[in-house]
Write a protein that holds these residues in place. Structure first.
Motif, PDB file in Angstrom:
ATOM      1  N   ARG A   7       0.819  -1.225   0.000  1.00 36.18           N
ATOM      2  CA  ARG A   7       0.000   0.000   0.000  1.00 36.18           C
ATOM      3  C   ARG A   7       0.845   1.263   0.000  1.00 36.18           C
ATOM      4  O   ARG A   7       0.516   2.232  -0.664  1.00 36.18           O
ATOM      5  CB  ARG A   7      -0.931   0.009   1.225  1.00 36.18           C
ATOM      6  CG  ARG A   7      -2.097  -0.952   1.101  1.00 36.18           C
ATOM      7  CD  ARG A   7      -2.860  -1.034   2.393  1.00 36.18           C
ATOM      8  NE  ARG A   7      -1.986  -1.491   3.469  1.00 36.18           N
ATOM      9  CZ  ARG A   7      -2.285  -1.457   4.746  1.00 36.18           C
ATOM     10  NH1 ARG A   7      -3.449  -0.965   5.135  1.00 36.18           N
ATOM     11  NH2 ARG A   7      -1.438  -1.911   5.658  1.00 36.18           N
ATOM     12  N   SER A   8       1.919   1.244   0.790  1.00 36.94           N
ATOM     13  CA  SER A   8       2.727   2.470   0.899  1.00 36.94           C
ATOM     14  C   SER A   8       4.058   2.126   1.540  1.00 36.94           C
ATOM     15  O   SER A   8       4.169   1.130   2.267  1.00 36.94           O
ATOM     16  CB  SER A   8       2.000   3.500   1.772  1.00 36.94           C
ATOM     17  OG  SER A   8       2.775   4.684   1.865  1.00 36.94           O
ATOM     18  N   ASP A   9       5.054   2.993   1.317  1.00 36.85           N
ATOM     19  CA  ASP A   9       6.311   2.838   2.055  1.00 36.85           C
ATOM     20  C   ASP A   9       6.168   3.370   3.487  1.00 36.85           C
ATOM     21  O   ASP A   9       7.073   3.205   4.305  1.00 36.85           O
ATOM     22  CB  ASP A   9       7.476   3.512   1.323  1.00 36.85           C
ATOM     23  CG  ASP A   9       7.125   4.894   0.784  1.00 36.85           C
ATOM     24  OD1 ASP A   9       6.051   5.423   1.146  1.00 36.85           O
ATOM     25  OD2 ASP A   9       7.923   5.445  -0.002  1.00 36.85           O
ATOM     26  N   GLY A  60       5.799  14.443   7.573  1.00 34.47           N
ATOM     27  CA  GLY A  60       6.016  15.219   6.348  1.00 34.47           C
ATOM     28  C   GLY A  60       5.023  16.364   6.258  1.00 34.47           C
ATOM     29  O   GLY A  60       5.372  17.481   5.848  1.00 34.47           O
ATOM     30  N   THR A  61       3.794  16.097   6.653  1.00 33.03           N
ATOM     31  CA  THR A  61       2.758  17.133   6.609  1.00 33.03           C
ATOM     32  C   THR A  61       3.144  18.302   7.511  1.00 33.03           C
ATOM     33  O   THR A  61       3.022  19.476   7.118  1.00 33.03           O
ATOM     34  CB  THR A  61       1.405  16.528   7.060  1.00 33.03           C
ATOM     35  OG1 THR A  61       1.100  15.427   6.193  1.00 33.03           O
ATOM     36  CG2 THR A  61       0.293  17.544   7.013  1.00 33.03           C
ATOM     37  N   MET A  62       3.629  17.988   8.721  1.00 36.44           N
ATOM     38  CA  MET A  62       4.039  19.061   9.629  1.00 36.44           C
ATOM     39  C   MET A  62       5.237  19.820   9.064  1.00 36.44           C
ATOM     40  O   MET A  62       5.311  21.048   9.152  1.00 36.44           O
ATOM     41  CB  MET A  62       4.357  18.521  11.029  1.00 36.44           C
ATOM     42  CG  MET A  62       4.701  19.634  12.005  1.00 36.44           C
ATOM     43  SD  MET A  62       5.110  19.042  13.651  1.00 36.44           S
ATOM     44  CE  MET A  62       3.502  18.911  14.387  1.00 36.44           C
ATOM     45  N   MET A 170      10.903  22.613  -1.141  1.00 36.93           N
ATOM     46  CA  MET A 170      10.823  21.288  -1.750  1.00 36.93           C
ATOM     47  C   MET A 170      10.184  20.305  -0.784  1.00 36.93           C
ATOM     48  O   MET A 170      10.702  20.092   0.318  1.00 36.93           O
ATOM     49  CB  MET A 170      12.247  20.812  -2.095  1.00 36.93           C
ATOM     50  CG  MET A 170      12.306  19.435  -2.709  1.00 36.93           C
ATOM     51  SD  MET A 170      11.596  19.445  -4.365  1.00 36.93           S
ATOM     52  CE  MET A 170      12.920  20.270  -5.259  1.00 36.93           C
ATOM     53  N   ASP A 171       9.039  19.738  -1.202  1.00 38.02           N
ATOM     54  CA  ASP A 171       8.509  18.580  -0.475  1.00 38.02           C
ATOM     55  C   ASP A 171       9.325  17.390  -0.968  1.00 38.02           C
ATOM     56  O   ASP A 171       9.016  16.779  -1.986  1.00 38.02           O
ATOM     57  CB  ASP A 171       7.010  18.405  -0.757  1.00 38.02           C
ATOM     58  CG  ASP A 171       6.453  17.132  -0.117  1.00 38.02           C
ATOM     59  OD1 ASP A 171       7.231  16.385   0.514  1.00 38.02           O
ATOM     60  OD2 ASP A 171       5.233  16.890  -0.247  1.00 38.02           O
ATOM     61  N   GLY A 172      10.380  17.113  -0.229  1.00 34.17           N
ATOM     62  CA  GLY A 172      11.284  16.019  -0.607  1.00 34.17           C
ATOM     63  C   GLY A 172      11.034  14.807   0.260  1.00 34.17           C
ATOM     64  O   GLY A 172      11.984  14.160   0.724  1.00 34.17           O
TER      65      GLY A 172
HETATM   66  N1  TLP Z   1       2.156  10.279   1.523  1.00 34.19           N
HETATM   67  C1  TLP Z   1       1.342   9.134   1.889  1.00 34.19           C
HETATM   68  C2  TLP Z   1      -0.139   9.489   1.811  1.00 34.19           C
HETATM   69  O1  TLP Z   1      -0.404  10.649   2.532  1.00 34.19           O
HETATM   70  C3  TLP Z   1      -0.652   9.670   0.427  1.00 34.19           C
HETATM   71  C4  TLP Z   1       1.679   7.979   0.962  1.00 34.19           C
HETATM   72  O2  TLP Z   1       1.262   6.853   1.295  1.00 34.19           O
HETATM   73  O3  TLP Z   1       2.334   8.193  -0.065  1.00 34.19           O
HETATM   74  N2  TLP Z   1       4.743  14.504   0.859  1.00 34.19           N
HETATM   75  C5  TLP Z   1       4.595  13.437   0.062  1.00 34.19           C
HETATM   76  C6  TLP Z   1       5.078  13.512  -1.338  1.00 34.19           C
HETATM   77  C7  TLP Z   1       3.989  12.271   0.560  1.00 34.19           C
HETATM   78  O4  TLP Z   1       3.831  11.232  -0.251  1.00 34.19           O
HETATM   79  C8  TLP Z   1       3.564  12.236   1.906  1.00 34.19           C
HETATM   80  C9  TLP Z   1       2.864  11.022   2.475  1.00 34.19           C
HETATM   81  C10 TLP Z   1       3.753  13.378   2.697  1.00 34.19           C
HETATM   82  C11 TLP Z   1       4.347  14.508   2.133  1.00 34.19           C
HETATM   83  C12 TLP Z   1       3.264  13.475   4.113  1.00 34.19           C
HETATM   84  O5  TLP Z   1       3.996  12.691   4.976  1.00 34.19           O
HETATM   85  P1  TLP Z   1       3.347  12.256   6.391  1.00 34.19           P
HETATM   86  O6  TLP Z   1       2.464  11.100   6.107  1.00 34.19           O
HETATM   87  O7  TLP Z   1       4.553  11.907   7.221  1.00 34.19           O
HETATM   88  O8  TLP Z   1       2.617  13.422   6.933  1.00 34.19           O
END
Ligand code: TLP
Length: 346
Positions: A7-9, A60-62, A170-172
């Motif tokens: 589903r996801s990393d 990442g969101t924060m 950059m959202d890295g």
């Molecule tokens: N992505 C998650 C979901 O939220 C979609 C995933 O399973 O791929 N930037 C990018 C490019 C991301 O893919 C994600 C998480 C985030 C930021 C946010 O990171 P978190 O989940 O730590 O807040």
């Protein structure tokens, strides 16, 4: 039957070395600036990204949100892609929390936003308009298939931003995947950006955490914004310890995930009813188009789950699959077989 989870990393669990490091971490109150393990992680992260300073955050969101808050004033306009994570998946925090005005620009299929489009979106100094404060890019680009932005493209956006007195963030989240795919140090990929957030808790396997990197003054402001959001984490060294192991041990092995992604994509191209564009599989994300007379992506996802394969429906048409260090090559081949069983012979 072992479930295969693609589903996801983000589902990755900490390695034994991470658990050990967490158990033995030296900690202190990080809001007082006294957690040696957090300080070490921040120094390592800053060094990896070629920036003077860094800040450990919960997610990442924060990281993306504190960066926007630190770069912009309320009412500023931010330029970002219509497929970007910040726009689609972060609850509109830019507006909801930051009072920022999102200007959504079309992402090309490779995750870029055209330079002419960006240039044309920058507001002239006029009392009617919001001020353009920030450009956001994403590397690798999640919704665009894990595509890698080239350092030349990022440098061109950086020049455009500087020419216009605008910052570049950059959202890295997956910048190390981009670095491994290009065989370049991550610092080269973010040299033109004023700030970068990267995630420790995706393919690198740490249980929690992301790091924001940038200039010292920017990081000081981001630290204030983190506290504002309730993200002052006290003895966070317990978490940072796993992040240090992630940076020290988990980066080179991302190449295995990329190989498994290609192997999966290759296997799926042979199945009627699925379309995978091999040219777009550059890192660990595989987007699979369901081109079937009766089946949508969510329906197929349910059928796959019944047979022990977990993947995500990214839309009605697209499924996303993400190999991680928990998934062996044999399981990738098994995943292809499960897809074939659910869709019938080619
Ligand atoms: N992505 C998650 C979901 O939220 C979609 C995933 O399973 O791929 N930037 C990018 C490019 C991301 O893919 C994600 C998480 C985030 C930021 C946010 O990171 P978190 O989940 O730590 O807040």
């Amino acid at each position: 039957m072992d479930t295969i989870d693609l589903r996801s990393d983000t589902i990755t669990r900490p390695t034994p070395a991470m658990c050990m490091a967490m158990a033995n971490a030296k900690v202190g109150d990080d809001v007082f600036g006294e957690d040696p393990t957090v300080i070490r992680l921040e120094e390592m992260a800053a060094e990896r990204m070629g920036k003077p300073a860094a800040l450990f955050v919960a997610s990442g969101t924060m990281g993306n949100l504190v960066s926007q808050l630190a770069h912009c004033r309320r009412g500023d306009e931010i330029l970002l892609g219509d497929q970007s994570h910040v726009f689609i998946y972060e609850q509109g925090g830019s507006a909801a929390v930051g009072g920022l005005h999102p200007r959504i620009l079309p992402n090309a299929s490779d995750g870029t936003i055209g330079l002419d489009i960006l240039e044309g979106a920058i507001r002239p100094d006029d009392v009617h308009f919001p001020r353009t404060g920030l450009i956001l890019l994403e590397n690798t680009h999640n919704r665009c298939g894990g595509r890698v932005l080239s350092p030349d493209y990022v440098a061109a956006v950086g020049r455009l931003a500087r020419r216009n007195g605008i910052r570049l963030h950059m959202d890295g989240a997956r910048i190390f995947n981009a670095a491994i795919a290009l065989d370049r140090p991550p610092a080269d990929l973010v040299a033109a950006a004023d700030s970068v957030t990267f995630c420790l808790s995706k393919a690198l396997g740490a249980p929690v955490g992301s790091v924001v990197c940038g200039e010292k003054r920017f990081i000081a402001e981001a630290r204030r914004m983190r506290k504002l959001l309730g993200g002052g984490m006290r003895q966070a060294g317990v978490l940072a310890a796993a992040g240090i192991v992630a940076l020290e041990e988990m980066v080179p092995r991302l190449a295995e995930d990329h190989e498994n992604a290609r192997r999966l994509a290759q296997g799926l191209t042979a199945i009627a009813g699925l379309v995978v564009d091999m040219a777009t599989v550059e890192t660990n994300l595989v987007y699979i188009k369901v081109a079937h007379a009766t089946m949508t992506a969510p329906v197929l996802v349910d059928r796959l789950a019944e047979k022990g394969l977990k993947v995500l429906a990214a839309s009605r048409e697209y499924i996303r699959a993400v190999p991680t260090y928990h998934v062996s090559t044999r399981q990738i081949d098994a995943a292809v077989r499960i897809f074939r069983q659910c869709l019938g012979p080619a």
